[in-house]
Design a protein around this motif. Structure first.
Motif, PDB file in Angstrom:
ATOM      1  N   LEU A  65       0.846  -1.205   0.000  1.00 53.63           N
ATOM      2  CA  LEU A  65       0.000   0.000   0.000  1.00 53.63           C
ATOM      3  C   LEU A  65       0.879   1.252   0.000  1.00 53.63           C
ATOM      4  O   LEU A  65       0.560   2.254  -0.658  1.00 53.63           O
ATOM      5  CB  LEU A  65      -0.929   0.002   1.215  1.00 53.63           C
ATOM      6  CG  LEU A  65      -2.094  -0.986   1.157  1.00 53.63           C
ATOM      7  CD1 LEU A  65      -2.791  -1.081   2.506  1.00 53.63           C
ATOM      8  CD2 LEU A  65      -3.110  -0.589   0.073  1.00 53.63           C
ATOM      9  N   LEU A  84      -2.729  -2.342  -7.075  1.00 55.12           N
ATOM     10  CA  LEU A  84      -3.974  -2.368  -6.301  1.00 55.12           C
ATOM     11  C   LEU A  84      -4.854  -3.536  -6.749  1.00 55.12           C
ATOM     12  O   LEU A  84      -5.486  -4.229  -5.946  1.00 55.12           O
ATOM     13  CB  LEU A  84      -4.713  -1.043  -6.523  1.00 55.12           C
ATOM     14  CG  LEU A  84      -5.683  -0.626  -5.430  1.00 55.12           C
ATOM     15  CD1 LEU A  84      -4.959  -0.482  -4.104  1.00 55.12           C
ATOM     16  CD2 LEU A  84      -6.364   0.687  -5.789  1.00 55.12           C
ATOM     17  N   LEU A 118     -10.128   3.146  -2.138  1.00 51.07           N
ATOM     18  CA  LEU A 118      -8.667   3.232  -2.302  1.00 51.07           C
ATOM     19  C   LEU A 118      -8.302   3.900  -3.629  1.00 51.07           C
ATOM     20  O   LEU A 118      -7.415   4.766  -3.678  1.00 51.07           O
ATOM     21  CB  LEU A 118      -8.070   1.820  -2.294  1.00 51.07           C
ATOM     22  CG  LEU A 118      -7.582   1.269  -0.963  1.00 51.07           C
ATOM     23  CD1 LEU A 118      -7.309  -0.220  -1.054  1.00 51.07           C
ATOM     24  CD2 LEU A 118      -6.302   1.984  -0.558  1.00 51.07           C
ATOM     25  N   LEU A 139      -4.664   5.503   3.695  1.00 51.63           N
ATOM     26  CA  LEU A 139      -4.400   4.408   2.751  1.00 51.63           C
ATOM     27  C   LEU A 139      -3.890   3.149   3.458  1.00 51.63           C
ATOM     28  O   LEU A 139      -4.392   2.037   3.241  1.00 51.63           O
ATOM     29  CB  LEU A 139      -3.367   4.888   1.733  1.00 51.63           C
ATOM     30  CG  LEU A 139      -3.286   4.099   0.451  1.00 51.63           C
ATOM     31  CD1 LEU A 139      -4.387   4.532  -0.499  1.00 51.63           C
ATOM     32  CD2 LEU A 139      -1.939   4.322  -0.226  1.00 51.63           C
ATOM     33  N   GLY A 143      -5.316  -1.870   4.953  1.00 45.43           N
ATOM     34  CA  GLY A 143      -4.802  -3.246   5.050  1.00 45.43           C
ATOM     35  C   GLY A 143      -5.431  -3.968   6.232  1.00 45.43           C
ATOM     36  O   GLY A 143      -5.861  -5.124   6.121  1.00 45.43           O
TER      37      GLY A 143
END
Ligand code: ADP
Ligand code: ASP
Ligand code: MG
Length: 489
Positions: A65, A84, A118, A139, A143
């Motif tokens: 990320l 991504l 995202l 961002l 996760g």
């Protein structure tokens, strides 16, 4: 973490009441469907202790990320989107390995929403041409959001009553993006308000580690590796019976087993020893992990999710104080800063130096002084040019980076003078730029070139932990505090 921040975490009361167990699973312990299934078994085993789960992002996802964000900032939006897409496929693949039918479709829809969000963040980053700290937090926190959804779904599919909890509703932090500190009173209040009713209703709360939010609800993170810290915050906030850090090694080892495959498990250590190890580079625990646990006296266990029958490491208030070296660690990326007064070394200079570093939010790892100069160790050199500029007229500032601090840790090792001499013998032909002993009873550190750090750790490990080496005799005498800086500039 600075001392002032640590004191903010103080918890009233002594012994933990001990109704709940906090189980934190790191990246490798949730890396794929098989790992998450193992996690489910461990949670089932812990049901009588009312577990609360704190989970990391799937292994390597946070790094990916981070890359995705930087590529967008550099205008490489295609590479960023491609990566991504791979992340999305990986999460969907893990979901497919855990659940089927409607539950899989529901997760896929959830993930679609997360990945759309995202993608929108990436467009904003590309437009701003910057990956600002608050955007990094937004961002990177995704996760843990994704992994907690996977774990929640897996537990439910195994018939366990799990409840998904958004960590941002519980861990309330200051606004120091990428390295936020929890606001203790509010966090404790929220943890109790959100988690206790779920636990009383027989549910297993599942939350992402690493993330929090400001009072205004803006996402923050607790620094890389911060899920350990989250688990400790939750454990302290709930006065849990214990905090379990499930990872990919058998516990805290005598050194990083990636450097010395013959590293041995440390069965028991004190909060202070573990905190010292974590602070000086042992990645197995985030440096701030022990602070909340220590304040509320909740024992921490480090356990292996791939080898759950191994006893692991128990970290408690007190451990043996026989002066043995318990573990060796190294902290890389250290710079040594030499501050030489223009006129003489006055106490005011020391104050000014601390003020300047504080103004630049630059923390210091170690300090050593002699009649004519001051040597500091720092983990980042970015602010040093401005600091040197501010001290101009008072002192000349020079620095050298690419150093590593190699530390021996063990309660009362300072009381065994032979420890330092044995260590110096082991690394006799390695240039040691600074030796520090005495700032604490439990740490002796050596500053070496980063290029020699691994070798230094391996040699010290052999000297102190090789089965062929007899235990040095315990001596009653104690060496005086010593802090020595060496070498020409
Ligand atoms: P997790 O993803 O579970 O949080 P980490 O990768 O952050 O796991 O931490 C575990 C790793 O820490 C181990 O794989 C090991 O290489 C490293 N490590 C460094 N020092 C030590 C130590 N003294 N004892 C155990 N592990 C250590
Ligand atoms: N996922 C975060 C990181 O990799 C936090 C953690 O795993 O502890 O830094
Ligand atoms: Mg970790």
């Amino acid at each position: 973490m600075r001392q002032a921040e640590m004191s903010d975490l103080s918890v009233e009361g002594g012994e933990a009441a001990g109704e709940y167990v906090v189980m934190k699973f790191g990246g490798t312990s949730v890396q794929d469907a098989a790992a998450i299934r193992r996690l489910c078994q461990l949670v089932r085993r812990a049901l009588p202790q009312c577990p609360v789960l704190v989970v990391s992002a799937l292994a390597k996802v946070t790094d990916q990320l981070m890359n995705v964000g930087w590529w967008a900032a550099e205008g490489r939006l295609d590479a960023s989107r491609e990566s991504l897409q791979l992340l999305r496929q990986r999460h969907e693949g893990v979901a497919g390995g855990l659940v089927g039918g409607d539950e899989y479709e529901r997760l896929r829809r959830e993930f679609a929403r997360e990945f759309d969000a995202l993608a929108a963040v990436l467009i904003r980053i590309a437009w701003e041409k910057a990956f600002a700290p608050h955007t990094q937090d937004q961002l990177l926190g995704m996760g843990e959001s994704l992994s907690s959804k996977l774990v929640h779904a897996a537990l439910r599919s195994e018939g366990l009553e799990a409840a998904l909890v958004d960590a941002r509703d519980c861990i309330i932090t200051d606004t120091a993006h990428t390295r936020a500190t929890p606001l203790w009173d509010e966090t404790k209040e929220r943890l109790q308000a959100v988690l206790v009713p779920l636990l009383r209703a027989g549910q297993i709360p599942v939350m992402g580690g690493f993330v929090g939010a400001t009072r205004d609800g803006i996402p923050t993170t607790l620094g890389r590796g911060g899920s350990d810290f989250s688990a400790s915050i939750v454990g302290a906030g709930l006065h849990a019976k214990r905090i379990e850090i499930w990872t990919d090694v058998d516990g805290v080892m005598t050194t990083d087993p990636a450097l010395c495959p013959d590293a041995r498990r440390v069965a028991r250590m004190s909060f202070n020893e573990a905190a010292e190890l974590a602070y000086f580079g042992a990645k197995v625990l985030h440096p701030a992990t022990l602070v909340p646990a220590m304040r509320s006296n909740v024992p921490v266990w480090v356990l292996n999710s791939r080898n759950p029958d191994c006893a692991g490491t128990e970290i408690v208030a007190h451990s043996e104080t026989d002066g043995r070296v318990k573990a060796i660690t190294s902290k890389r990326g250290v710079a040594i800063v030499d501050i030489e007064p223009v006129r003489w070394f006055a106490p005011e200079l020391l104050r000014e130096v601390f003020d300047v570093f504080e103004r630049h939010q630059h923390s210091l790892d170690l300090l050593s002084a002699s009649r004519g100069s001051l040597a500091l160790l720092v983990s980042s050199v970015t602010a040093l040019p401005s600091i040197a500029e501010e001290l101009k007229g008072l002192a000349n500032v020079r620095w050298e980076n690419h150093k590593a601090l190699v530390c021996l840790v063990g309660e009362q090792i300072r009381r065994r003078p032979e420890v330092a001499s044995q260590a110096l013998r082991a690394i006799a032909d390695i240039d040691v730029r600074m030796i520090c002993q005495g700032a604490s009873e439990r740490n002796i550190s050596f500053l070496v070139d980063e290029s020699r750090a691994v070798e230094a750790v391996q040699r010290l490990h052999r000297a102190f932990f090789s089965p062929a080496v007899p235990e040095p005799a315990l001596e009653a005498s104690s060496s005086r505090a010593m802090c020595q800086a060496e070498g020409a500039w």
